[in-house]
Scaffold this active site. Structure first.
Site, PDB file in Angstrom:
ATOM      1  NE  ARG A   1      -7.453   5.452   1.774  1.00  0.00           N
ATOM      2  CZ  ARG A   1      -8.270   4.703   2.563  1.00  0.00           C
ATOM      3  NH1 ARG A   1      -9.406   5.450   3.000  1.00  0.00           N
ATOM      4  NH2 ARG A   1      -7.859   3.431   2.914  1.00  0.00           N
TER       5      ARG A   1
ATOM      6  CE1 TYR B   1     -13.055  -7.008   1.670  1.00  0.00           C
ATOM      7  CE2 TYR B   1     -11.455  -8.715   0.710  1.00  0.00           C
ATOM      8  CZ  TYR B   1     -11.979  -7.535   1.453  1.00  0.00           C
ATOM      9  OH  TYR B   1     -10.858  -7.049   2.298  1.00  0.00           O
TER      10      TYR B   1
ATOM     11  NE  ARG C   1      -3.939  -1.701  -0.196  1.00  0.00           N
ATOM     12  CZ  ARG C   1      -5.145  -1.806   0.401  1.00  0.00           C
ATOM     13  NH1 ARG C   1      -5.701  -0.799   1.346  1.00  0.00           N
ATOM     14  NH2 ARG C   1      -6.289  -2.661   0.453  1.00  0.00           N
TER      15      ARG C   1
ATOM     16  CG  ASP D   1      -8.754  -3.614  -4.833  1.00  0.00           C
ATOM     17  OD1 ASP D   1      -8.253  -3.085  -3.801  1.00  0.00           O
ATOM     18  OD2 ASP D   1      -9.818  -4.593  -4.590  1.00  0.00           O
TER      19      ASP D   1
ATOM     20  NE  ARG E   1      -9.312   7.284  -6.952  1.00  0.00           N
ATOM     21  CZ  ARG E   1      -9.815   6.594  -5.780  1.00  0.00           C
ATOM     22  NH1 ARG E   1      -9.152   5.984  -5.014  1.00  0.00           N
ATOM     23  NH2 ARG E   1     -11.164   6.885  -5.457  1.00  0.00           N
TER      24      ARG E   1
HETATM   25  O1  1CP Z   1       0.181   0.440  -3.251  1.00  0.00           O
HETATM   26  C1  1CP Z   1      -0.199  -0.955  -3.132  1.00  0.00           C
HETATM   27  O2  1CP Z   1      -0.198  -1.494  -2.447  1.00  0.00           O
HETATM   28  C2  1CP Z   1      -1.216  -1.070  -4.383  1.00  0.00           C
HETATM   29  C3  1CP Z   1      -2.710  -1.254  -4.529  1.00  0.00           C
HETATM   30  C4  1CP Z   1      -3.285  -1.967  -3.867  1.00  0.00           C
HETATM   31  C5  1CP Z   1      -3.348  -3.447  -3.389  1.00  0.00           C
HETATM   32  C6  1CP Z   1      -2.127  -4.181  -3.366  1.00  0.00           C
HETATM   33  C7  1CP Z   1      -4.723  -1.611  -3.602  1.00  0.00           C
HETATM   34  C8  1CP Z   1      -5.538  -0.446  -3.755  1.00  0.00           C
HETATM   35  N1  1CP Z   1      -5.516  -2.733  -3.241  1.00  0.00           N
HETATM   36  C9  1CP Z   1      -4.556  -3.714  -3.087  1.00  0.00           C
HETATM   37  C10 1CP Z   1      -4.982  -5.204  -2.512  1.00  0.00           C
HETATM   38  C11 1CP Z   1      -5.956  -5.317  -1.866  1.00  0.00           C
HETATM   39  N2  1CP Z   1      -7.434  -4.937  -1.756  1.00  0.00           N
HETATM   40  C12 1CP Z   1      -5.948  -6.289  -0.687  1.00  0.00           C
HETATM   41  C13 1CP Z   1      -4.725  -7.062  -0.088  1.00  0.00           C
HETATM   42  C14 1CP Z   1      -3.799  -6.183   0.363  1.00  0.00           C
HETATM   43  C15 1CP Z   1      -3.916  -5.774   1.785  1.00  0.00           C
HETATM   44  O3  1CP Z   1      -4.192  -6.561   2.665  1.00  0.00           O
HETATM   45  O4  1CP Z   1      -4.046  -4.554   2.193  1.00  0.00           O
HETATM   46  C16 1CP Z   1      -7.239  -6.210  -0.019  1.00  0.00           C
HETATM   47  C17 1CP Z   1      -7.781  -7.112   1.202  1.00  0.00           C
HETATM   48  C18 1CP Z   1      -8.087  -5.407  -0.585  1.00  0.00           C
HETATM   49  C19 1CP Z   1      -9.694  -5.329  -0.381  1.00  0.00           C
HETATM   50  C20 1CP Z   1      -9.632  -3.746  -0.437  1.00  0.00           C
HETATM   51  N3  1CP Z   1      -9.729  -2.770  -1.343  1.00  0.00           N
HETATM   52  C21 1CP Z   1      -9.808  -2.888   0.968  1.00  0.00           C
HETATM   53  C22 1CP Z   1      -9.817  -3.537   2.259  1.00  0.00           C
HETATM   54  C23 1CP Z   1     -11.226  -3.654   2.620  1.00  0.00           C
HETATM   55  C24 1CP Z   1     -11.154  -4.397   4.148  1.00  0.00           C
HETATM   56  O5  1CP Z   1     -11.947  -5.663   4.299  1.00  0.00           O
HETATM   57  O6  1CP Z   1     -10.728  -3.708   5.260  1.00  0.00           O
HETATM   58  C25 1CP Z   1      -9.783  -1.562   0.729  1.00  0.00           C
HETATM   59  C26 1CP Z   1     -10.147  -0.642   1.661  1.00  0.00           C
HETATM   60  C27 1CP Z   1      -9.898  -1.378  -0.868  1.00  0.00           C
HETATM   61  C28 1CP Z   1      -9.766  -0.340  -1.584  1.00  0.00           C
HETATM   62  C29 1CP Z   1      -8.497  -0.149  -1.901  1.00  0.00           C
HETATM   63  N4  1CP Z   1      -7.631  -0.518  -2.806  1.00  0.00           N
HETATM   64  C30 1CP Z   1      -6.298  -0.121  -3.028  1.00  0.00           C
HETATM   65  C31 1CP Z   1      -6.443   1.284  -2.505  1.00  0.00           C
HETATM   66  C32 1CP Z   1      -5.529   2.578  -2.540  1.00  0.00           C
HETATM   67  C33 1CP Z   1      -7.579   1.400  -1.759  1.00  0.00           C
HETATM   68  C34 1CP Z   1      -8.603   2.658  -1.063  1.00  0.00           C
HETATM   69  C35 1CP Z   1      -9.501   3.290  -2.090  1.00  0.00           C
HETATM   70  C36 1CP Z   1      -9.315   4.614  -1.752  1.00  0.00           C
HETATM   71  O7  1CP Z   1      -8.582   5.479  -2.093  1.00  0.00           O
HETATM   72  O8  1CP Z   1     -10.433   5.060  -1.165  1.00  0.00           O
END
Ligand code: 1CP
Length: 346
Positions: A29, A153, A25, A74, A38
């Protein structure tokens, strides 16, 4: 161009002069330049807009000087490409219009040919090409969600704490579970295939929520499907999950994973004993220390490096993703410390 990079060498078991470092990540943000880009674009639309996805991927590499980019996308993107109705709600995460809970639901969703993902992945290939062209010798890591974390999910319909519905399906209706997990494995593999074709140097399989499983459930219901998602790929594979200490050796997926990610709960020297001499470790700076006074954080990073020497090789990372409220200057300072530390005499 990236085959002699510190990241690829460490994943193959070499110990480059300084341990490579990147952050899960790292794009997102915590960066003001990300928040600015964004504005007005939904998350999944951003993922499917190649120049935007490429620019967001590059931002943290420029800012922090990390040793790898992680492709901005994602885990639910391949499901969207397959035609499944999913949105990412700000501040919440992935939400599905129709949860997949019954045998009929499973039959319906798994009737979609995973090849649909490959066919619809042109924006993914284009974004990877744009990114790798800019990155030059810095490797780009591609990724996909592991079948269990995706199912957590999809079965629930959105984020949940203990992923009870997906875990219950394994035992109540094992046939449907295996059908769903097998399909998710092929969907994620197709997503990885598109990224690999377009030039990523390594891939990470995120089974973020695997720690909610018992070791026996992980072995019987999850590991074979995760293994199938990443077996015989032409690039190194990292397998990551949170809270997987009780079955860390199984996270090797019978040696299919070149590296295993470790969260902050398990010291890396203990983790090294558990995975043995043929596996690189990735991790495990505690995200909770990112807001601590620098001397406290610095001592913690040095300890992580020290314990990481017990593994065959070490890729430095956090134990999980960068929290959104992190001061990005702190991340840059950690990169500088790790690079300086590695080049000094051991
Ligand atoms: O910088 C990076 O790491 C690249 C981007 C990335 C990755 C690898 C994003 C962008 N998502 C992911 C994978 C992802 N998505 C995972 C595995 C990684 C982890 O464990 O953190 C998971 C569980 C998700 C599911 C997801 N997508 C969540 C988690 C929800 C929960 O259950 O708590 C969330 C909040 C997202 C949205 C998301 N994906 C990525 C971003 C930057 C965001 C936030 C979006 C925003 O800006 O509002």
């Amino acid at each position: 161009m990236t085959s002699s990079s510190a990241l690829v060498r460490a994943l193959q078991g070499d110990r480059p002069a300084s341990a490579p470092i990147w952050f899960m990540r790292q794009a997102g943000r915590s960066l003001p330049e990300y928040r600015e880009l964004r504005v007005g674009t939904r998350m999944l639309d951003a993922c499917l807009t190649p120049d935007l996805a490429a620019e967001i991927t590059l931002q943290p590499v420029r800012r922090h000087g990390v040793d790898a980019g992680i492709f901005f996308s994602d885990i639910v993107v391949p499901l969207r490409l397959a035609g499944v109705e999913v949105e990412i709600e700000p501040g919440r995460g992935p939400v599905f219009a129709a949860p997949v809970r019954t045998a009929d639901d499973v039959a319906r969703v798994t009737s979609i040919d995973p090849e649909e993902v490959a066919a619809a992945a042109a924006p993914i290939r284009e974004a990877v090409r744009l990114t790798t062209a800019e990155l030059g010798e810095t490797p780009l890591i591609g990724f996909a969600g592991a079948p269990f974390t995706l199912a957590a999910y999809l079965v629930e319909g959105g984020p949940s704490k203990e992923h009870l519905r997906a875990r219950a399906m394994m035992h109540a209706d094992p046939d449907s579970w295996h059908r769903l997990a097998g399909w998710l494995s092929r969907v994620s593999r197709a997503f990885l295939g598109a990224q690999i074709e377009a030039g990523v140097a390594a891939v990470q399989l995120f089974d973020s929520w695997a720690g909610s499983l018992s070791p026996s459930a992980f072995r019987a219901f999850v590991a074979p499907h995760s293994r199938a998602a990443v077996a015989d790929l032409p690039v190194p594979v990292i397998h990551f999950g949170v809270g997987t200490g009780p079955f860390l050796a199984d996270m090797r997926l019978d040696g299919v994973a070149d590296a295993v990610g470790v969260d902050w709960r398990l010291p890396l020297d203990e983790a090294a004993r558990m995975v043995g001499p043929d596996t690189t470790l990735q991790g495990n700076i505690d995200p909770a220390l990112l807001g601590a006074p620098w001397p406290v954080l610095e001592a913690h990073v040095r300890e992580v490096l020290q314990r990481g020497r017990a593994a065959r090789a070490h890729v430095v990372n956090l134990g999980h993703g960068v929290p959104p409220e992190t001061d990005p200057g702190v991340l840059t300072r950690i990169v500088e410390l790790v690079h300086a530390e590695g080049s000094g005499a051991e």
